[in-house]
Design a protein around this motif. Structure first.
Motif, PDB file in Angstrom:
ATOM      1  N   THR A 109       0.758  -1.200   0.004  1.00 39.30           N
ATOM      2  CA  THR A 109      -0.042  -0.094   0.015  1.00 39.30           C
ATOM      3  C   THR A 109       0.995   1.250  -0.138  1.00 39.30           C
ATOM      4  N   HIS A 110       1.985   1.149   0.891  1.00 35.22           N
ATOM      5  CA  HIS A 110       2.937   2.332   0.842  1.00 35.22           C
ATOM      6  C   HIS A 110       3.443   2.581  -0.658  1.00 35.22           C
ATOM      7  N   TRP A 111       3.803   1.383  -1.213  1.00 34.36           N
ATOM      8  CA  TRP A 111       4.064   1.831  -2.521  1.00 34.36           C
ATOM      9  C   TRP A 111       3.268   2.216  -3.566  1.00 34.36           C
ATOM     10  N   LEU A 112       2.212   1.699  -3.493  1.00 27.67           N
ATOM     11  CA  LEU A 112       0.892   2.169  -4.304  1.00 27.67           C
ATOM     12  C   LEU A 112       0.817   3.739  -4.006  1.00 27.67           C
ATOM     13  N   VAL A 113       0.683   4.113  -2.728  1.00 29.12           N
ATOM     14  CA  VAL A 113       0.367   5.245  -2.575  1.00 29.12           C
ATOM     15  C   VAL A 113       1.526   6.144  -3.257  1.00 29.12           C
ATOM     16  N   TYR A 114       2.793   5.970  -2.892  1.00 29.95           N
ATOM     17  CA  TYR A 114       3.901   6.391  -3.450  1.00 29.95           C
ATOM     18  C   TYR A 114       3.996   6.835  -5.198  1.00 29.95           C
ATOM     19  N   ILE A 115       3.737   5.688  -5.537  1.00 29.49           N
ATOM     20  CA  ILE A 115       3.641   5.552  -7.205  1.00 29.49           C
ATOM     21  C   ILE A 115       2.630   6.338  -7.773  1.00 29.49           C
ATOM     22  N   CYS A 116       1.216   5.923  -7.481  1.00 32.83           N
ATOM     23  CA  CYS A 116      -0.079   6.684  -7.712  1.00 32.83           C
ATOM     24  C   CYS A 116       0.363   8.223  -7.608  1.00 32.83           C
ATOM     25  N   GLY A 117       0.545   8.666  -6.205  1.00 30.83           N
ATOM     26  CA  GLY A 117       0.803   9.917  -5.846  1.00 30.83           C
ATOM     27  C   GLY A 117       1.842  10.804  -6.582  1.00 30.83           C
ATOM     28  N   SER A 118       2.974   9.995  -6.900  1.00 36.82           N
ATOM     29  CA  SER A 118       3.757  10.815  -7.729  1.00 36.82           C
ATOM     30  C   SER A 118       3.225  11.152  -9.235  1.00 36.82           C
ATOM     31  N   LEU A 119       2.758  10.077  -9.696  1.00 41.89           N
ATOM     32  CA  LEU A 119       2.266  10.215 -11.142  1.00 41.89           C
ATOM     33  C   LEU A 119       1.224  11.393 -11.259  1.00 41.89           C
ATOM     34  N   ILE A 120       0.222  11.296 -10.305  1.00 44.26           N
ATOM     35  CA  ILE A 120      -0.877  12.285 -10.254  1.00 44.26           C
ATOM     36  C   ILE A 120      -0.154  13.567 -10.097  1.00 44.26           C
ATOM     37  N   ALA A 121       0.580  13.731  -9.107  1.00 50.54           N
ATOM     38  CA  ALA A 121       1.405  15.032  -8.833  1.00 50.54           C
ATOM     39  C   ALA A 121       2.208  15.551  -9.886  1.00 50.54           C
ATOM     40  N   PHE A 122       2.894  14.755 -10.578  1.00 54.59           N
ATOM     41  CA  PHE A 122       3.447  15.155 -11.982  1.00 54.59           C
ATOM     42  C   PHE A 122       2.628  15.839 -12.964  1.00 54.59           C
ATOM     43  N   VAL A 123       1.279  15.237 -13.214  1.00 52.42           N
ATOM     44  CA  VAL A 123       0.472  15.725 -14.040  1.00 52.42           C
ATOM     45  C   VAL A 123       0.003  17.312 -13.457  1.00 52.42           C
ATOM     46  N   ILE A 158       2.667  19.698 -13.829  1.00 57.45           N
ATOM     47  CA  ILE A 158       2.929  20.493 -15.224  1.00 57.45           C
ATOM     48  C   ILE A 158       1.848  21.423 -15.800  1.00 57.45           C
ATOM     49  N   TYR A 159       0.647  20.990 -15.192  1.00 51.63           N
ATOM     50  CA  TYR A 159      -0.581  21.977 -15.597  1.00 51.63           C
ATOM     51  C   TYR A 159      -0.740  23.230 -14.498  1.00 51.63           C
ATOM     52  N   GLN A 160       0.032  23.115 -13.452  1.00 49.17           N
ATOM     53  CA  GLN A 160       0.328  24.493 -12.598  1.00 49.17           C
ATOM     54  C   GLN A 160       1.572  25.448 -13.343  1.00 49.17           C
ATOM     55  N   MET A 161       2.321  25.028 -14.231  1.00 45.78           N
ATOM     56  CA  MET A 161       3.359  25.652 -14.584  1.00 45.78           C
ATOM     57  C   MET A 161       3.361  27.279 -14.962  1.00 45.78           C
ATOM     58  N   THR A 221      10.345  20.484 -17.095  1.00 42.52           N
ATOM     59  CA  THR A 221       9.689  19.260 -16.903  1.00 42.52           C
ATOM     60  C   THR A 221      10.581  18.568 -16.083  1.00 42.52           C
ATOM     61  N   ILE A 222      11.846  18.679 -16.115  1.00 41.04           N
ATOM     62  CA  ILE A 222      12.683  17.880 -15.067  1.00 41.04           C
ATOM     63  C   ILE A 222      12.554  18.250 -13.655  1.00 41.04           C
ATOM     64  N   ARG A 223      12.359  19.521 -13.337  1.00 34.94           N
ATOM     65  CA  ARG A 223      12.049  20.331 -12.094  1.00 34.94           C
ATOM     66  C   ARG A 223      10.648  19.684 -11.750  1.00 34.94           C
ATOM     67  N   CYS A 224       9.732  19.503 -12.736  1.00 39.42           N
ATOM     68  CA  CYS A 224       8.353  19.180 -12.279  1.00 39.42           C
ATOM     69  C   CYS A 224       8.500  17.589 -11.889  1.00 39.42           C
ATOM     70  N   GLY A 225       9.208  16.954 -12.545  1.00 43.16           N
ATOM     71  CA  GLY A 225       9.637  15.373 -12.168  1.00 43.16           C
ATOM     72  C   GLY A 225      10.292  15.045 -10.688  1.00 43.16           C
TER      73      GLY A 225
END
Length: 146
Positions: free
Chosen positions: A4-18, A21-24, A38-42
């Motif tokens: 669950t921790h890994w799911l939270v981390y991976i899903c959260g990181s991917l959603i946060a990346f989107v 990018i959109y808040q730039m 883009t690298i900074r957003c990542g």
């Protein structure tokens, strides 16, 4: 770390990346090229992703590991509250650093601010929407598995 921790981390990181990018448009890019932005957003999204498992763990202290499936209000308050406190602290720190610092940023004229506190509202919105979408996605992923 649990699955669950890994799911939270991976899903959260991917959603946060989107989100990042959109808040730039709400931030001043400085002298950064688009690929550097883009690298900074990542990098920022990976940092955002680290906050989410920490928030999940703190909520689990009160509500158990499956708190998000039982709708434990206090656990949800801890989860969202922790993220908001960290977000506010990071925003204060990053906007206080010299503008040429790697860990700093500035807001564009498009950034809406709270009239009472002066806090930028897009980062606050992020720390309500991204954690919510993360928990919903993790709940869905775990429901599909069971």
């Amino acid at each position: 770390m649990t699955r669950t921790h890994w799911l939270v981390y991976i899903c959260g990181s991917l959603i946060a990346f989107v989100w990042e990018i959109y808040q730039m448009p709400f931030f001043v890019p400085g002298n950064l090229e688009p690929y550097e932005q883009t690298i900074r957003c990542g990098i920022a999204s990976l940092g955002d992703g680290l906050i989410l498992p920490a928030a999940y763990s703190l909520a689990a202290i009160k509500g158990g590991r499956a708190w998000f499936r039982r709708g434990a209000r206090i656990s949800y308050a801890i989860y969202f509250g922790f993220g908001l406190v960290i977000a506010i602290a990071v925003e204060i720190m990053a906007t206080s650093l010299p503008s040429d610092s790697l860990l700093s940023w500035r807001y564009s004229d498009l950034m809406p601010h709270d009239p009472l506190t002066g806090m930028a509202l897009i980062p606050i919105a992020m720390w309500t929407i991204v954690p919510l979408l993360t928990i919903l996605l993790v709940r869905f992923a775990q429901t599909e598995r069971n």
